[in-house]
Scaffold this motif. Structure first.
Motif, PDB file in Angstrom:
ATOM      1  N   ILE A  76      44.104  61.209  36.803  1.00 24.20           N
ATOM      2  CA  ILE A  76      43.853  62.621  37.123  1.00 24.20           C
ATOM      3  C   ILE A  76      45.078  63.157  37.868  1.00 24.20           C
ATOM      4  O   ILE A  76      45.379  62.687  38.968  1.00 24.20           O
ATOM      5  CB  ILE A  76      42.587  62.775  38.011  1.00 24.20           C
ATOM      6  N   PRO A  77      45.807  64.105  37.259  1.00 27.84           N
ATOM      7  CA  PRO A  77      47.018  64.637  37.905  1.00 27.84           C
ATOM      8  C   PRO A  77      46.712  65.122  39.318  1.00 27.84           C
ATOM      9  O   PRO A  77      45.687  65.757  39.552  1.00 27.84           O
ATOM     10  CB  PRO A  77      47.443  65.797  36.998  1.00 27.84           C
ATOM     11  N   GLY A  78      47.589  64.760  40.237  1.00 23.88           N
ATOM     12  CA  GLY A  78      47.413  65.185  41.625  1.00 23.88           C
ATOM     13  C   GLY A  78      46.592  64.217  42.466  1.00 23.88           C
ATOM     14  O   GLY A  78      46.522  64.331  43.679  1.00 23.88           O
ATOM     15  N   GLU A  79      45.927  63.243  41.800  1.00 23.84           N
ATOM     16  CA  GLU A  79      45.075  62.307  42.563  1.00 23.84           C
ATOM     17  C   GLU A  79      45.697  60.923  42.714  1.00 23.84           C
ATOM     18  O   GLU A  79      45.042  59.986  43.173  1.00 23.84           O
ATOM     19  CB  GLU A  79      43.688  62.202  41.915  1.00 23.84           C
ATOM     20  N   GLY A  80      46.940  60.795  42.277  1.00 26.04           N
ATOM     21  CA  GLY A  80      47.623  59.510  42.469  1.00 26.04           C
ATOM     22  C   GLY A  80      47.268  58.468  41.420  1.00 26.04           C
ATOM     23  O   GLY A  80      46.349  58.653  40.615  1.00 26.04           O
ATOM     24  N   ILE A  81      48.020  57.378  41.479  1.00 31.59           N
ATOM     25  CA  ILE A  81      47.857  56.298  40.504  1.00 31.59           C
ATOM     26  C   ILE A  81      46.472  55.668  40.577  1.00 31.59           C
ATOM     27  O   ILE A  81      45.920  55.195  39.586  1.00 31.59           O
ATOM     28  CB  ILE A  81      48.960  55.233  40.753  1.00 31.59           C
ATOM     29  N   LYS A  82      45.872  55.696  41.761  1.00 34.42           N
ATOM     30  CA  LYS A  82      44.565  55.052  41.948  1.00 34.42           C
ATOM     31  C   LYS A  82      43.519  55.566  40.963  1.00 34.42           C
ATOM     32  O   LYS A  82      42.648  54.812  40.516  1.00 34.42           O
ATOM     33  CB  LYS A  82      44.093  55.253  43.391  1.00 34.42           C
ATOM     34  N   SER A  83      43.625  56.842  40.606  1.00 36.29           N
ATOM     35  CA  SER A  83      42.623  57.412  39.691  1.00 36.29           C
ATOM     36  C   SER A  83      42.613  56.678  38.352  1.00 36.29           C
ATOM     37  O   SER A  83      41.575  56.595  37.684  1.00 36.29           O
ATOM     38  CB  SER A  83      42.897  58.907  39.482  1.00 36.29           C
ATOM     39  N   ALA A  84      43.775  56.091  37.967  1.00 39.37           N
ATOM     40  CA  ALA A  84      43.822  55.301  36.721  1.00 39.37           C
ATOM     41  C   ALA A  84      43.582  53.821  37.008  1.00 39.37           C
ATOM     42  O   ALA A  84      42.829  53.146  36.308  1.00 39.37           O
ATOM     43  CB  ALA A  84      45.180  55.480  36.037  1.00 39.37           C
ATOM     44  N   MET A  85      44.207  53.337  38.080  1.00 39.27           N
ATOM     45  CA  MET A  85      44.163  51.905  38.388  1.00 39.27           C
ATOM     46  C   MET A  85      42.764  51.385  38.706  1.00 39.27           C
ATOM     47  O   MET A  85      42.457  50.218  38.500  1.00 39.27           O
ATOM     48  CB  MET A  85      45.088  51.587  39.573  1.00 39.27           C
ATOM     49  N   ARG A  86      41.917  52.257  39.222  1.00 38.21           N
ATOM     50  CA  ARG A  86      40.594  51.778  39.627  1.00 38.21           C
ATOM     51  C   ARG A  86      39.731  51.361  38.427  1.00 38.21           C
ATOM     52  O   ARG A  86      38.701  50.727  38.587  1.00 38.21           O
ATOM     53  CB  ARG A  86      39.877  52.827  40.488  1.00 38.21           C
ATOM     54  N   HIS A  87      40.182  51.710  37.215  1.00 35.81           N
ATOM     55  CA  HIS A  87      39.440  51.286  36.016  1.00 35.81           C
ATOM     56  C   HIS A  87      39.872  49.898  35.530  1.00 35.81           C
ATOM     57  O   HIS A  87      39.290  49.354  34.604  1.00 35.81           O
ATOM     58  CB  HIS A  87      39.647  52.297  34.883  1.00 35.81           C
ATOM     59  N   GLY A  88      40.934  49.374  36.131  1.00 30.35           N
ATOM     60  CA  GLY A  88      41.430  48.063  35.700  1.00 30.35           C
ATOM     61  C   GLY A  88      40.557  46.931  36.216  1.00 30.35           C
ATOM     62  O   GLY A  88      39.531  47.158  36.870  1.00 30.35           O
ATOM     63  N   THR A  89      40.953  45.699  35.908  1.00 31.44           N
ATOM     64  CA  THR A  89      40.175  44.551  36.375  1.00 31.44           C
ATOM     65  C   THR A  89      40.971  43.753  37.403  1.00 31.44           C
ATOM     66  O   THR A  89      42.187  43.650  37.320  1.00 31.44           O
ATOM     67  CB  THR A  89      39.796  43.601  35.215  1.00 31.44           C
ATOM     68  N   LEU A  90      40.257  43.204  38.356  1.00 26.48           N
ATOM     69  CA  LEU A  90      40.837  42.302  39.363  1.00 26.48           C
ATOM     70  C   LEU A  90      40.140  40.958  39.150  1.00 26.48           C
ATOM     71  O   LEU A  90      38.953  40.823  39.443  1.00 26.48           O
ATOM     72  CB  LEU A  90      40.568  42.839  40.777  1.00 26.48           C
ATOM     73  N   VAL A  91      40.883  40.001  38.617  1.00 24.89           N
ATOM     74  CA  VAL A  91      40.191  38.766  38.234  1.00 24.89           C
ATOM     75  C   VAL A  91      40.662  37.553  39.020  1.00 24.89           C
ATOM     76  O   VAL A  91      41.814  37.443  39.407  1.00 24.89           O
ATOM     77  CB  VAL A  91      40.313  38.474  36.718  1.00 24.89           C
ATOM     78  N   ILE A  92      39.713  36.673  39.229  1.00 17.74           N
ATOM     79  CA  ILE A  92      40.003  35.399  39.892  1.00 17.74           C
ATOM     80  C   ILE A  92      39.894  34.307  38.820  1.00 17.74           C
ATOM     81  O   ILE A  92      38.843  34.133  38.209  1.00 17.74           O
ATOM     82  CB  ILE A  92      39.020  35.150  41.049  1.00 17.74           C
ATOM     83  N   GLY A  93      41.008  33.634  38.591  1.00 17.15           N
ATOM     84  CA  GLY A  93      41.048  32.626  37.535  1.00 17.15           C
ATOM     85  C   GLY A  93      40.977  31.228  38.089  1.00 17.15           C
ATOM     86  O   GLY A  93      40.895  31.022  39.300  1.00 17.15           O
ATOM     87  N   GLN A  94      41.001  30.274  37.188  1.00 16.00           N
ATOM     88  CA  GLN A  94      40.886  28.880  37.627  1.00 16.00           C
ATOM     89  C   GLN A  94      41.377  27.934  36.551  1.00 16.00           C
ATOM     90  O   GLN A  94      41.422  28.274  35.371  1.00 16.00           O
ATOM     91  CB  GLN A  94      39.427  28.555  37.921  1.00 16.00           C
ATOM     92  N   LEU A  95      41.757  26.742  36.975  1.00 15.75           N
ATOM     93  CA  LEU A  95      42.018  25.659  36.025  1.00 15.75           C
ATOM     94  C   LEU A  95      41.604  24.357  36.692  1.00 15.75           C
ATOM     95  O   LEU A  95      41.355  24.303  37.894  1.00 15.75           O
ATOM     96  CB  LEU A  95      43.495  25.630  35.609  1.00 15.75           C
ATOM     97  N   GLY A  96      41.507  23.298  35.897  1.00 18.00           N
ATOM     98  CA  GLY A  96      41.269  21.966  36.456  1.00 18.00           C
ATOM     99  C   GLY A  96      39.848  21.681  36.911  1.00 18.00           C
ATOM    100  O   GLY A  96      39.640  20.852  37.795  1.00 18.00           O
ATOM    101  N   LEU A  97      38.862  22.325  36.296  1.00 17.31           N
ATOM    102  CA  LEU A  97      37.474  21.994  36.660  1.00 17.31           C
ATOM    103  C   LEU A  97      37.204  20.497  36.435  1.00 17.31           C
ATOM    104  O   LEU A  97      36.597  19.831  37.272  1.00 17.31           O
ATOM    105  CB  LEU A  97      36.478  22.832  35.845  1.00 17.31           C
ATOM    106  N   ALA A  98      37.675  19.977  35.308  1.00 15.51           N
ATOM    107  CA  ALA A  98      37.411  18.571  34.963  1.00 15.51           C
ATOM    108  C   ALA A  98      37.941  17.623  36.041  1.00 15.51           C
ATOM    109  O   ALA A  98      37.248  16.693  36.467  1.00 15.51           O
ATOM    110  CB  ALA A  98      38.044  18.230  33.612  1.00 15.51           C
ATOM    111  N   GLU A  99      39.169  17.880  36.514  1.00 13.71           N
ATOM    112  CA  GLU A  99      39.776  17.005  37.518  1.00 13.71           C
ATOM    113  C   GLU A  99      39.087  17.171  38.871  1.00 13.71           C
ATOM    114  O   GLU A  99      38.917  16.195  39.616  1.00 13.71           O
ATOM    115  CB  GLU A  99      41.276  17.284  37.641  1.00 13.71           C
TER     116      GLU A  99
END
Ligand SMILES: [Zn+2]
Length: 276
Positions: A76-99
């Motif tokens: 939304i023009p005038g509302e900063g990058i946050k207006s677009a960024m808030r639709h993105g994803t923030l993910v927590i990943g992992q590896l090595g469950l087996a070990e």
């Protein structure tokens, strides 16, 4: 409980990792691990938010094209990058469950006991991300990371710190995400059965691969049967790896033994994709 019958090997392995925990029943290791994991998940959340806030503090003029042409949905023009960024994803990943399971109880999630603990671990990831989502009004999620490079670098660091331990750090890489270790002899159907029990804990992305020892060009019915099986088990993203050999002289591709079946050249490249 099975965990109380942990082998001497396992005690030795655990001793190397948690000297102060020697002799204490392995469910305590699991409890301690869950506490440490919970702290790490919260650290990951804090880091994601810090990065998100930093990105959002940038001036839209620094990447004008991104915001003026609808490339970033929601801006939304005038509302900063946050207006677009808030639709993105923030993910927590992992590896090595087996070990991790090998360290904690001396067996991985190809066993019922290992699967039981795996579900507790993945349940914590899922629960925490759901809570973060509610609290922060951002799209937090769990990601079963296809971390092909990190699998190697993380293992190098682990070996430097803890040394080489059987079924934990005696290979060059950690097992990707919650995958069945690649050295386990399981059928494609068994691999799907095991991994499909955990895919539901990951709402941000996951992949299940199966590896076929030969090309399925002459047996597409078998391929269809495997794909249907994966779809019936609700595997969200499924991949099949087959050998893919190329003759570097005549360009023929297919499945070779020692030489090109077309021109007889031994100048060949034999590719077989594997995941760590
Ligand atoms: Zn050839």
């Amino acid at each position: 409980m099975e965990a109380k019958n942990a082998s001497d090997d396992w005690i030795k392995q655990s001793e190397l990792l948690h000297g102060e925990w020697v002799g204490i029943q392995s469910e305590l290791y699991a409890d301690k691990f869950m506490t440490l994991l919970d702290e790490a998940i919260h650290d990951a959340k804090d880091m994601l938010i810090e990065r998100y806030e930093w990105i959002c503090s940038q001036n839209p003029a620094s990447a004008k094209f991104m915001y003026e042409n609808g490339t970033m949905n929601g801006y939304i023009p005038g509302e900063g990058i946050k207006s677009a960024m808030r639709h993105g994803t923030l993910v927590i990943g992992q590896l090595g469950l087996a070990e991790a399971l090998q360290i904690l109880i001396g067996k991985d999630h190809t066993t019922p006991e290992g699967m039981e603990l795996a579900k507790k671990i993945e349940g914590l990831f899922k629960r925490r991300c759901a809570e973060f989502k509610q609290a922060e009004h951002l799209n937090f999620g769990v990601y079963y990371t296809p971390a092909e490079n990190l699998c190697y670098t993380a293992m190098k660091k682990f070996q430097q710190k803890y040394g080489v331990m059987k079924d934990i750090s005696d290979r060059e890489f950690f097992t990707n995400s919650m995958h069945v270790p690649v050295w386990k002899e399981v059928s494609p159907f068994e691999k799907i059965d095991i991994e499909s029990q955990l895919t539901g804990y990951s709402n941000a992305g996951c992949i299940t691969y199966i590896e076929l020892p030969s090309s399925v060009i002459n047996n597409t019915d078998a391929l269809e049967q495997i794909v249907n099986y994966a779809m019936d088990k609700d595997i969200p993203y499924f991949a099949v790896n087959v050998p893919n050999d190329t003759c570097l002289d005549c360009g023929y591709t297919g499945e070779f033994n020692d030489c090109c079946p077309e021109c007889g050249s031994t100048h060949i490249q034999q590719l077989c994709r594997v995941t760590g």
